[in-house]
Write a protein that holds these residues in place. Sequence first.
Motif, mmCIF file in Angstrom:
data_model
loop_
_atom_site.group_PDB
_atom_site.id
_atom_site.type_symbol
_atom_site.label_atom_id
_atom_site.label_comp_id
_atom_site.label_asym_id
_atom_site.label_seq_id
_atom_site.Cartn_x
_atom_site.Cartn_y
_atom_site.Cartn_z
ATOM 1 N N PRO A 1 24.821 45.469 59.676
ATOM 2 C CA PRO A 1 24.630 46.918 59.854
ATOM 3 C C PRO A 1 23.827 47.222 61.115
ATOM 4 O O PRO A 1 22.903 46.480 61.464
ATOM 5 N N TRP A 2 24.204 48.290 61.779
ATOM 6 C CA TRP A 2 23.561 48.700 63.032
ATOM 7 C C TRP A 2 22.640 49.873 62.720
ATOM 8 O O TRP A 2 23.094 50.964 62.402
ATOM 9 N N THR B 1 43.004 40.992 35.989
ATOM 10 C CA THR B 1 43.026 40.343 34.674
ATOM 11 C C THR B 1 43.509 38.902 34.705
ATOM 12 O O THR B 1 43.545 38.250 33.656
ATOM 13 N N ARG B 2 43.854 38.385 35.884
ATOM 14 C CA ARG B 2 44.178 36.964 36.002
ATOM 15 C C ARG B 2 42.933 36.130 36.301
ATOM 16 O O ARG B 2 43.021 34.936 36.548
ATOM 17 N N GLY B 3 41.766 36.769 36.337
ATOM 18 C CA GLY B 3 40.519 36.028 36.492
ATOM 19 C C GLY B 3 39.834 36.161 37.833
ATOM 20 O O GLY B 3 38.719 35.657 38.024
ATOM 21 N N PHE B 4 40.456 36.861 38.769
ATOM 22 C CA PHE B 4 39.823 37.005 40.085
ATOM 23 C C PHE B 4 38.685 38.014 40.044
ATOM 24 O O PHE B 4 38.802 39.087 39.438
ATOM 25 N N ARG B 5 37.579 37.675 40.724
ATOM 26 C CA ARG B 5 36.466 38.593 40.939
ATOM 27 C C ARG B 5 35.875 38.286 42.310
ATOM 28 O O ARG B 5 35.555 37.135 42.604
ATOM 29 N N GLY B 6 35.743 39.311 43.144
ATOM 30 C CA GLY B 6 35.169 39.064 44.460
ATOM 31 C C GLY B 6 35.006 40.340 45.263
ATOM 32 O O GLY B 6 35.612 41.367 44.972
ATOM 33 N N GLY B 7 34.193 40.252 46.286
ATOM 34 C CA GLY B 7 33.978 41.385 47.172
ATOM 35 C C GLY B 7 32.915 41.042 48.197
ATOM 36 O O GLY B 7 32.198 40.039 48.044
ATOM 37 N N TYR B 8 32.819 41.827 49.239
ATOM 38 C CA TYR B 8 31.817 41.576 50.261
ATOM 39 C C TYR B 8 31.639 42.817 51.126
ATOM 40 O O TYR B 8 32.447 43.754 51.080
ATOM 41 N N ALA B 9 30.597 42.810 51.904
ATOM 42 C CA ALA B 9 30.331 43.879 52.856
ATOM 43 C C ALA B 9 30.729 43.418 54.250
ATOM 44 O O ALA B 9 30.687 42.219 54.560
ATOM 45 N N SER B 10 31.129 44.353 55.093
ATOM 46 C CA SER B 10 31.501 44.015 56.475
ATOM 47 C C SER B 10 31.124 45.164 57.396
ATOM 48 O O SER B 10 30.868 46.283 56.954
ATOM 49 N N SER B 11 31.083 44.885 58.684
ATOM 50 C CA SER B 11 30.728 45.892 59.676
ATOM 51 C C SER B 11 31.617 45.735 60.901
ATOM 52 O O SER B 11 32.166 44.657 61.153
ATOM 53 N N GLY C 1 35.713 60.449 78.866
ATOM 54 C CA GLY C 1 34.588 60.299 77.963
ATOM 55 C C GLY C 1 34.285 58.871 77.568
ATOM 56 O O GLY C 1 35.021 57.937 77.887
ATOM 57 N N ALA C 2 33.173 58.725 76.880
ATOM 58 C CA ALA C 2 32.744 57.434 76.354
ATOM 59 C C ALA C 2 32.349 57.639 74.904
ATOM 60 O O ALA C 2 32.008 58.753 74.481
ATOM 61 N N GLY C 3 32.393 56.568 74.128
ATOM 62 C CA GLY C 3 32.075 56.691 72.714
ATOM 63 C C GLY C 3 31.372 55.473 72.164
ATOM 64 O O GLY C 3 31.536 54.357 72.670
ATOM 65 N N VAL C 4 30.592 55.689 71.133
ATOM 66 C CA VAL C 4 29.929 54.613 70.386
ATOM 67 C C VAL C 4 30.236 54.832 68.915
ATOM 68 O O VAL C 4 30.163 55.968 68.413
ATOM 69 N N SER C 5 30.600 53.749 68.237
ATOM 70 C CA SER C 5 30.904 53.834 66.816
ATOM 71 C C SER C 5 30.200 52.711 66.067
ATOM 72 O O SER C 5 30.210 51.560 66.525
ATOM 73 N N ALA C 6 29.565 53.036 64.941
ATOM 74 C CA ALA C 6 28.927 52.046 64.075
ATOM 75 C C ALA C 6 29.456 52.254 62.662
ATOM 76 O O ALA C 6 29.227 53.305 62.060
ATOM 77 N N GLN C 7 30.198 51.275 62.161
ATOM 78 C CA GLN C 7 30.864 51.423 60.873
ATOM 79 C C GLN C 7 30.532 50.250 59.957
ATOM 80 O O GLN C 7 30.418 49.104 60.416
ATOM 81 N N GLN C 8 30.426 50.534 58.670
ATOM 82 C CA GLN C 8 30.202 49.470 57.696
ATOM 83 C C GLN C 8 30.846 49.862 56.373
ATOM 84 O O GLN C 8 31.039 51.047 56.078
ATOM 85 N N SER C 9 31.213 48.862 55.589
ATOM 86 C CA SER C 9 31.875 49.121 54.315
ATOM 87 C C SER C 9 31.614 47.952 53.375
ATOM 88 O O SER C 9 31.192 46.871 53.790
ATOM 89 N N HIS C 10 31.850 48.204 52.086
ATOM 90 C CA HIS C 10 31.807 47.110 51.118
ATOM 91 C C HIS C 10 32.737 47.441 49.959
ATOM 92 O O HIS C 10 33.124 48.603 49.754
ATOM 93 N N PHE C 11 33.135 46.415 49.213
ATOM 94 C CA PHE C 11 34.047 46.618 48.095
ATOM 95 C C PHE C 11 33.837 45.530 47.055
ATOM 96 O O PHE C 11 33.237 44.484 47.314
ATOM 97 N N MET D 1 32.573 44.475 68.130
ATOM 98 C CA MET D 1 32.020 43.292 67.470
ATOM 99 C C MET D 1 31.529 43.657 66.069
ATOM 100 O O MET D 1 31.239 44.816 65.784
ATOM 101 N N ARG D 2 31.401 42.652 65.226
ATOM 102 C CA ARG D 2 30.811 42.884 63.903
ATOM 103 C C ARG D 2 29.299 43.073 64.007
ATOM 104 O O ARG D 2 28.702 43.764 63.194
ATOM 105 N N CYS D 3 28.695 42.455 65.005
ATOM 106 C CA CYS D 3 27.252 42.555 65.211
ATOM 107 C C CYS D 3 26.980 43.300 66.515
ATOM 108 O O CYS D 3 27.503 42.906 67.576
ATOM 109 N N ALA D 4 26.181 44.362 66.470
ATOM 110 C CA ALA D 4 25.925 45.175 67.663
ATOM 111 C C ALA D 4 25.259 44.377 68.772
ATOM 112 O O ALA D 4 25.442 44.681 69.961
ATOM 113 N N ASP D 5 24.494 43.357 68.420
ATOM 114 C CA ASP D 5 23.816 42.549 69.428
ATOM 115 C C ASP D 5 24.810 41.798 70.322
ATOM 116 O O ASP D 5 24.441 41.357 71.418
ATOM 117 N N GLU D 6 26.041 41.656 69.872
ATOM 118 C CA GLU D 6 27.049 40.923 70.632
ATOM 119 C C GLU D 6 27.938 41.831 71.473
ATOM 120 O O GLU D 6 28.824 41.352 72.185
#
Length: 458
Positions: free
Chosen positions: A133-134, A179-189, A164-174, A214-219
Amino acid sequence: MNKPDPRADRGFSYSRAYFEELVDKALTHARKLGATDAGAEASEGCGLSVSVRKGELENVERNRDKSLGVTVYVGQRRGNASTSDFSDAAIEQTVQAAFDIARFTAEDPVAGLPDADDIAGPDDQPELDLFHPWDIDSERATAIALACEAAALKTSRKITNSEGAGVSAQQSHFFSAHTRGFRGGYASSRHSLSVAPIAGRGDHMQRDAWYSSMRCADELAAPEAVGRYAAERALSRLNARKISTRECPVLFESPLAAGLLGAYVQATSGGALYRRSTFLLDSLGKDVLASHIDVTEDPHVRRGKGSSPFDEEGVRTHARKVVDAGRVEGYFLSSYSARKLGMKTTGNAGGSHNLVLSSRSTQPQDDLREMLRKLGTGLFVIELMGQGVNYVTGDYSRGASGFWVENGEIAYPVQEITIAGNLRHMFAGISAVGADTYTYGAKTVGSVLIDRMTVAGN
């Protein structure tokens, strides 16, 4: 194991634990109604986008959205519904809607959740470092965008305007489960910075753009570097000419070469294959690309833009070779398309993951200058327009701009031309791939030289 990220609640309205509760409620109600199988996914996204133009702030947008999607199977009938209301009543209504759709939908003999042996278990879900997250407010985002645009405008007096110029910072999670047994999720940016300067005046204006994502603003690339490079690209296109119609070699700049790789993915994806709407039908095990070309897929690249421990169906993902020495080694299949074809899923429900196209002939010194030398006399393309690709026949025709190259050196910019060929011949006619690799979305490739195409001009 892909454990919940302790940072994952930062900036979100809902926790991972709350999403698990929502999904479990939906699945429980689906079973109560008599569903044979069911799946559900709860998700949330939020972000900040800022745009500036000519030194002034234009827009500040904040987005926040949420959703619960439910899929219900009644035998081999499938129904789907979604809601943005997370109340118990809304969840039950959504499940009921999906159930009712399934009851009145025609049977599909291949419909259903993934097979049990394909599902990603807890130990099949590596942590891929996708969430960064940024912590940025609108004032700081505006300052970065203004610095980027200012750098472009200061590059030359010939930079006369800006889109023009633009800056965007986005993040999400799920969180997702079925019912077949799968469970999972993660956050991303995903964060980005872009600018589009204009060079010249009147009828002789030229526009170009550049960005960093990039996923990381530092990069992210420095805003000044993005601005200067975008301006240099626009300046290089001034005094563009038209050229006469001819056949010649064509060099695709690396970001555009990623589009050629995307065309290959489209042509070998399950939907196109089972509908028989692709020129690469029945291509498995056959030579399709030039014999020196390999294509690999690795869903587990840390911080990769196309990384995921499982696909949209909860099927485990894995690294593989898609093309080996020009020969097709695998398609891009979901469980549904795989069953339609009598094959096994490749873990590509939702698309491909971190593809790399490379040549066994590429040398470390094969930068863009060397690729222009290999081009010799021909066309170097840096922009494509239109969507002129027929995946049934492979016919390819796109508007283009770029540079005419003579004896390995750029002679002058060109515009208002069309390049045409057939993707089957183009893939087989890849004569070189540059070491100037660029990652465009989830695809990494250097500049690509095609031995011969038709260039339509005057």
